[in-house]
Design a protein around this motif. Structure first.
Motif, PDB file in Angstrom:
ATOM      1  N   LEU A  97       0.862  -1.184   0.000  1.00  0.00           N
ATOM      2  CA  LEU A  97       0.000   0.000   0.000  1.00  0.00           C
ATOM      3  C   LEU A  97       0.900   1.237   0.000  1.00  0.00           C
ATOM      4  O   LEU A  97       1.557   1.534   1.000  1.00  0.00           O
ATOM      5  N   GLU A  98       0.927   1.932  -1.113  1.00  0.00           N
ATOM      6  CA  GLU A  98       1.760   3.125  -1.252  1.00  0.00           C
ATOM      7  C   GLU A  98       0.862   4.366  -1.182  1.00  0.00           C
ATOM      8  O   GLU A  98       0.079   4.611  -2.108  1.00  0.00           O
ATOM      9  N   VAL A  99       0.981   5.093  -0.103  1.00  0.00           N
ATOM     10  CA  VAL A  99       0.177   6.305   0.097  1.00  0.00           C
ATOM     11  C   VAL A  99       1.055   7.496  -0.218  1.00  0.00           C
ATOM     12  O   VAL A  99       2.113   7.686   0.394  1.00  0.00           O
ATOM     13  N   GLU A 100       0.621   8.298  -1.158  1.00  0.00           N
ATOM     14  CA  GLU A 100       1.415   9.418  -1.631  1.00  0.00           C
ATOM     15  C   GLU A 100       0.898  10.727  -1.051  1.00  0.00           C
ATOM     16  O   GLU A 100      -0.225  10.819  -0.560  1.00  0.00           O
ATOM     17  N   GLY A 101       1.751  11.757  -1.152  1.00  0.00           N
ATOM     18  CA  GLY A 101       1.336  13.104  -0.778  1.00  0.00           C
ATOM     19  C   GLY A 101       1.305  13.319   0.727  1.00  0.00           C
ATOM     20  O   GLY A 101       2.111  12.759   1.486  1.00  0.00           O
ATOM     21  N   HIS A 102       0.331  14.110   1.176  1.00  0.00           N
ATOM     22  CA  HIS A 102       0.206  14.567   2.555  1.00  0.00           C
ATOM     23  C   HIS A 102       0.073  13.379   3.508  1.00  0.00           C
ATOM     24  O   HIS A 102      -0.875  12.601   3.434  1.00  0.00           O
ATOM     25  N   GLY A 103       1.054  13.218   4.427  1.00  0.00           N
ATOM     26  CA  GLY A 103       0.990  12.154   5.428  1.00  0.00           C
ATOM     27  C   GLY A 103       1.225  10.761   4.889  1.00  0.00           C
ATOM     28  O   GLY A 103       0.844   9.776   5.528  1.00  0.00           O
ATOM     29  N   GLY A 104       1.849  10.651   3.719  1.00  0.00           N
ATOM     30  CA  GLY A 104       1.983   9.359   3.068  1.00  0.00           C
ATOM     31  C   GLY A 104       3.078   8.482   3.643  1.00  0.00           C
ATOM     32  O   GLY A 104       3.776   8.822   4.602  1.00  0.00           O
ATOM     33  N   SER A 151       5.268  -8.263   4.345  1.00  0.00           N
ATOM     34  CA  SER A 151       6.675  -8.251   3.992  1.00  0.00           C
ATOM     35  C   SER A 151       6.837  -7.794   2.552  1.00  0.00           C
ATOM     36  O   SER A 151       6.074  -8.225   1.663  1.00  0.00           O
ATOM     37  N   PRO A 152       7.815  -6.892   2.284  1.00  0.00           N
ATOM     38  CA  PRO A 152       8.049  -6.500   0.883  1.00  0.00           C
ATOM     39  C   PRO A 152       8.530  -7.660   0.029  1.00  0.00           C
ATOM     40  O   PRO A 152       8.325  -7.672  -1.184  1.00  0.00           O
ATOM     41  N   ASP A 153       9.165  -8.658   0.643  1.00  0.00           N
ATOM     42  CA  ASP A 153       9.636  -9.807  -0.125  1.00  0.00           C
ATOM     43  C   ASP A 153       8.489 -10.704  -0.580  1.00  0.00           C
ATOM     44  O   ASP A 153       8.654 -11.466  -1.543  1.00  0.00           O
ATOM     45  N   ARG A 154       7.352 -10.647   0.100  1.00  0.00           N
ATOM     46  CA  ARG A 154       6.204 -11.494  -0.245  1.00  0.00           C
ATOM     47  C   ARG A 154       5.087 -10.690  -0.897  1.00  0.00           C
ATOM     48  O   ARG A 154       3.946 -11.171  -0.963  1.00  0.00           O
ATOM     49  N   ALA A 155       5.391  -9.488  -1.363  1.00  0.00           N
ATOM     50  CA  ALA A 155       4.360  -8.648  -1.974  1.00  0.00           C
ATOM     51  C   ALA A 155       3.934  -9.231  -3.311  1.00  0.00           C
ATOM     52  O   ALA A 155       4.779  -9.575  -4.160  1.00  0.00           O
ATOM     53  N   VAL A 156       2.613  -9.377  -3.510  1.00  0.00           N
ATOM     54  CA  VAL A 156       2.068  -9.922  -4.753  1.00  0.00           C
ATOM     55  C   VAL A 156       1.347  -8.851  -5.566  1.00  0.00           C
ATOM     56  O   VAL A 156       0.934  -9.126  -6.701  1.00  0.00           O
ATOM     57  N   ILE A 164     -15.894   7.578  -0.652  1.00  0.00           N
ATOM     58  CA  ILE A 164     -15.696   7.295  -2.067  1.00  0.00           C
ATOM     59  C   ILE A 164     -15.769   5.793  -2.266  1.00  0.00           C
ATOM     60  O   ILE A 164     -15.544   5.002  -1.346  1.00  0.00           O
ATOM     61  N   SER A 165     -16.081   5.386  -3.485  1.00  0.00           N
ATOM     62  CA  SER A 165     -16.249   3.970  -3.803  1.00  0.00           C
ATOM     63  C   SER A 165     -14.893   3.278  -3.922  1.00  0.00           C
ATOM     64  O   SER A 165     -13.933   3.867  -4.431  1.00  0.00           O
ATOM     65  N   PRO A 166     -14.795   2.002  -3.503  1.00  0.00           N
ATOM     66  CA  PRO A 166     -13.513   1.288  -3.622  1.00  0.00           C
ATOM     67  C   PRO A 166     -13.044   1.122  -5.065  1.00  0.00           C
ATOM     68  O   PRO A 166     -11.840   1.115  -5.324  1.00  0.00           O
ATOM     69  N   VAL A 167     -13.977   1.020  -6.010  1.00  0.00           N
ATOM     70  CA  VAL A 167     -13.581   0.799  -7.394  1.00  0.00           C
ATOM     71  C   VAL A 167     -13.053   2.075  -8.041  1.00  0.00           C
ATOM     72  O   VAL A 167     -12.483   2.021  -9.135  1.00  0.00           O
ATOM     73  N   GLU A 168     -13.231   3.220  -7.392  1.00  0.00           N
ATOM     74  CA  GLU A 168     -12.779   4.490  -7.957  1.00  0.00           C
ATOM     75  C   GLU A 168     -11.608   5.091  -7.183  1.00  0.00           C
ATOM     76  O   GLU A 168     -11.155   6.182  -7.510  1.00  0.00           O
ATOM     77  N   ALA A 169     -11.123   4.397  -6.161  1.00  0.00           N
ATOM     78  CA  ALA A 169     -10.161   5.009  -5.245  1.00  0.00           C
ATOM     79  C   ALA A 169      -8.730   4.943  -5.748  1.00  0.00           C
ATOM     80  O   ALA A 169      -7.983   5.917  -5.644  1.00  0.00           O
ATOM     81  N   ALA A 170      -8.308   3.825  -6.270  1.00  0.00           N
ATOM     82  CA  ALA A 170      -6.890   3.605  -6.533  1.00  0.00           C
ATOM     83  C   ALA A 170      -6.414   4.449  -7.705  1.00  0.00           C
ATOM     84  O   ALA A 170      -7.031   4.478  -8.770  1.00  0.00           O
ATOM     85  N   ALA A 171      -5.292   5.123  -7.501  1.00  0.00           N
ATOM     86  CA  ALA A 171      -4.669   5.886  -8.580  1.00  0.00           C
ATOM     87  C   ALA A 171      -3.795   4.996  -9.440  1.00  0.00           C
ATOM     88  O   ALA A 171      -3.586   5.275 -10.618  1.00  0.00           O
ATOM     89  N   GLY A 172      -3.267   3.927  -8.881  1.00  0.00           N
ATOM     90  CA  GLY A 172      -2.424   2.998  -9.630  1.00  0.00           C
ATOM     91  C   GLY A 172      -2.528   1.599  -9.048  1.00  0.00           C
ATOM     92  O   GLY A 172      -2.581   1.440  -7.816  1.00  0.00           O
ATOM     93  N   GLN A 173      -2.593   0.592  -9.896  1.00  0.00           N
ATOM     94  CA  GLN A 173      -2.709  -0.798  -9.470  1.00  0.00           C
ATOM     95  C   GLN A 173      -1.745  -1.645 -10.296  1.00  0.00           C
ATOM     96  O   GLN A 173      -1.595  -1.435 -11.494  1.00  0.00           O
ATOM     97  N   GLU A 174      -1.143  -2.626  -9.618  1.00  0.00           N
ATOM     98  CA  GLU A 174      -0.215  -3.513 -10.311  1.00  0.00           C
ATOM     99  C   GLU A 174      -0.139  -4.831  -9.548  1.00  0.00           C
ATOM    100  O   GLU A 174       0.021  -4.837  -8.319  1.00  0.00           O
ATOM    101  N   GLY A 175      -0.283  -5.940 -10.268  1.00  0.00           N
ATOM    102  CA  GLY A 175      -0.151  -7.253  -9.637  1.00  0.00           C
ATOM    103  C   GLY A 175      -1.469  -7.981  -9.526  1.00  0.00           C
ATOM    104  O   GLY A 175      -2.377  -7.830 -10.360  1.00  0.00           O
TER     105      GLY A 175
END
Length: 497
Positions: free
Chosen positions: A423-430, A445-450, A468-479
């Protein structure tokens, strides 16, 4: 009499023996009386002789030119007549200067008044306002180059004049109260300091109280739409500004009960085990407090007619009492359990949860009354995000038990690293957090991140609040898409009324 009918070369407006009109006098404060030559006074009982205008005609040959008397006040010198050019001297002799020659510098120094330090200091205010004459301005500025106290005073006066002519807003800066308190506490620390884990709750209750002080009586009845995420869908509830403050006070009563304080809703039917509107739940002989939602619904039902501005004082008194009690209780109180009915939190996390709800509902109120309201400080917002991230593994396990999340794929021993979502939180308080997916007892663990999901700090908090809706929240997704979906929906499930 000359050939043109005038006598002795005199002007028509000059009369022999007439009194001369003195020139303009300066203000008494502008003159240094010690440097002015005093007139000769007549003997007692006598009268001053009349001043006569000297003849302007050509003196007779061989007669000595009379010396004119000096007047009391300096006057503008008349333009001198060009003297006769002297005879050419011998080649070996120097050229003699004409008698009574006066230079321009000597004339200027004779007419310019010499101002004392006291007078120049009195002129500083007029100088700052650009109200001095050219001569006074030059005198003051020359003085400022040699007198440090006057230079400092002139600088302060010029700055003050700049404030008088400012075009900025006269409204107080919203951050002024915080700066003043920080300055006071920096000079004189509190005798009993607030624990670090309670500072976010102290700051957010103070900010919300400042908003409530600014709104008018009619604003307390402004409609507010509360929203959260429940049963895989968004839920809304309409109330008023006063109703929101009553809701905050009802849930704060759970924290006050954990600290041994009186329940603020005692007598309204909202307290555990009392009243006809709500019954206490019994588990192994121990009373479990009502959930935040049930306490709020009970308070709203018991408050008729609707609450008004009067609800602010008991709510604010309760927040002060909670902070004071937590500060005086000692270091071990931070781990005291606060029951929310269906779950429990340590006191330090419970106050952080209450700070988060104060900010969220403060934003709801601000939008309803059109009031500017900023997010918390970066340090406090980071702690709120960290609390949500630590609660996500348990929320995932609960949704998995209800069949709302994917099955666990790799069970590991408690404390061992397991499959995780970055979970990468950017900006204010990230910051960066790793959320364990298969077991709440596992360690991210970062070694077990999927998978990795990126969100803005304020946007993530709005997701956790159910705004806000969960399907509209993420700015970037990978994996792993299933893992990302489970984490986003688990974040939204943390919201409640």
């Amino acid at each position: 009499m000359t050939g043109d009918g005038r006598e002795g070369g005199r002007r028509d407006d000059e009369v022999r023996g007439a009194r001369r009109i003195p020139g303009p006098r300066g203000a008494v404060d502008d003159l240094d009386l010690e440097t002015v030559e005093r007139p000769v006074l007549p003997p007692p009982g006598g009268s001053a002789p009349d001043e006569s205008v000297p003849e302007q005609g050509v003196p007779e040959e061989g007669a000595a030119a009379p010396e004119p008397e000096e007047p009391y006040e300096p006057e503008e010198p008349e333009e001198p007549e060009e003297p006769d050019r002297p005879e050419e001297p011998d080649e070996d002799g120097p050229v003699p200067e004409p008698p009574h020659a006066v230079t321009a510098d000597a004339t200027a120094s004779a007419t310019a008044p010499v101002l004392s330090h006291r007078v120049l200091k009195a002129l500083l205010g007029a100088w700052a306002l650009s109200a001095c004459s050219a001569e006074e301005t030059a005198a003051v500025e020359d003085h400022l180059t040699v007198c440090a106290p006057c230079a400092d005073e002139a600088l302060r006066l010029r700055d003050a004049v700049g404030l008088l002519h400012t075009d900025g807003s006269l409204d107080l800066d919203p951050a002024l109260r915080t700066r003043v308190l920080d300055g006071c506490l920096g000079r004189r620390p509190a005798r009993v300091p607030i624990p670090e884990w309670a500072t976010a709750y102290d700051a957010e209750t103070a900010r919300l109280d400042a908003l409530l002080r600014d709104i008018g009586d009619s604003d307390w009845h402004a409609p507010v739409r509360l929203q959260w995420f429940e049963d895989e869908r968004a839920v809304t509830r309409r109330t008023t500004v006063a109703g929101v403050i009553g809701h905050l006070m009802a849930v704060d009563g759970l924290v006050s009960a954990a600290l041994g304080l009186d329940d603020p809703l005692a007598g309204t039917g909202a307290a555990a085990g009392t009243g006809a509107l709500g019954t206490a739940e019994v588990n192994a002989g121990a009373e479990v407090p009502l959930s935040p939602t049930r306490r709020t619904e009970t308070y709203w039902a018991a408050t008729y007619p609707p609450a008004t501005r009067a609800v602010r004082e008991p709510w604010r008194a309760l927040t002060h009492e909670l902070i004071r009690t937590a500060s005086l209780a000692g270091p071990n109180v931070a781990e005291r359990s606060v029951s929310y009915g269906e779950f429990a939190l340590p006191l330090q996390d419970a106050l952080l949860d209450r700070a988060f709800e104060c900010w969220v509902h403060g934003t709801d109120i601000a939008e309803a009354v059109d009031y500017p309201y900023k997010p918390p400080s970066a340090a406090h917002l980071h702690r709120m995000i960290d609390l949500a991230a630590r609660m996500l593994p348990a929320a995932l396990a609960g949704r998995r038990g209800a069949g709302l999340a994917g099955p666990a794929r790799e069970l590991v021993a408690p404390g061992a690293p397991g499959r995780s979502v970055h979970l990468e939180v950017e900006g204010h308080g990230g910051g960066d957090w790793y959320i364990a997916l298969d077991s709440p007892a596992a360690v991210g663990s970062p070694d077990r991140a999927v998978a990795q999901v990126a969100l803005d700090g304020v946007e993530f908090c709005q997701l956790v609040a159910g705004h806000i809706s969960p399907v509209e929240a993420a700015a970037g997704q990978e994996g792993d898409r299933e893992a990302i979906r489970d984490v986003l929906f688990a974040s939204a499930s943390l919201s409640r009324l």
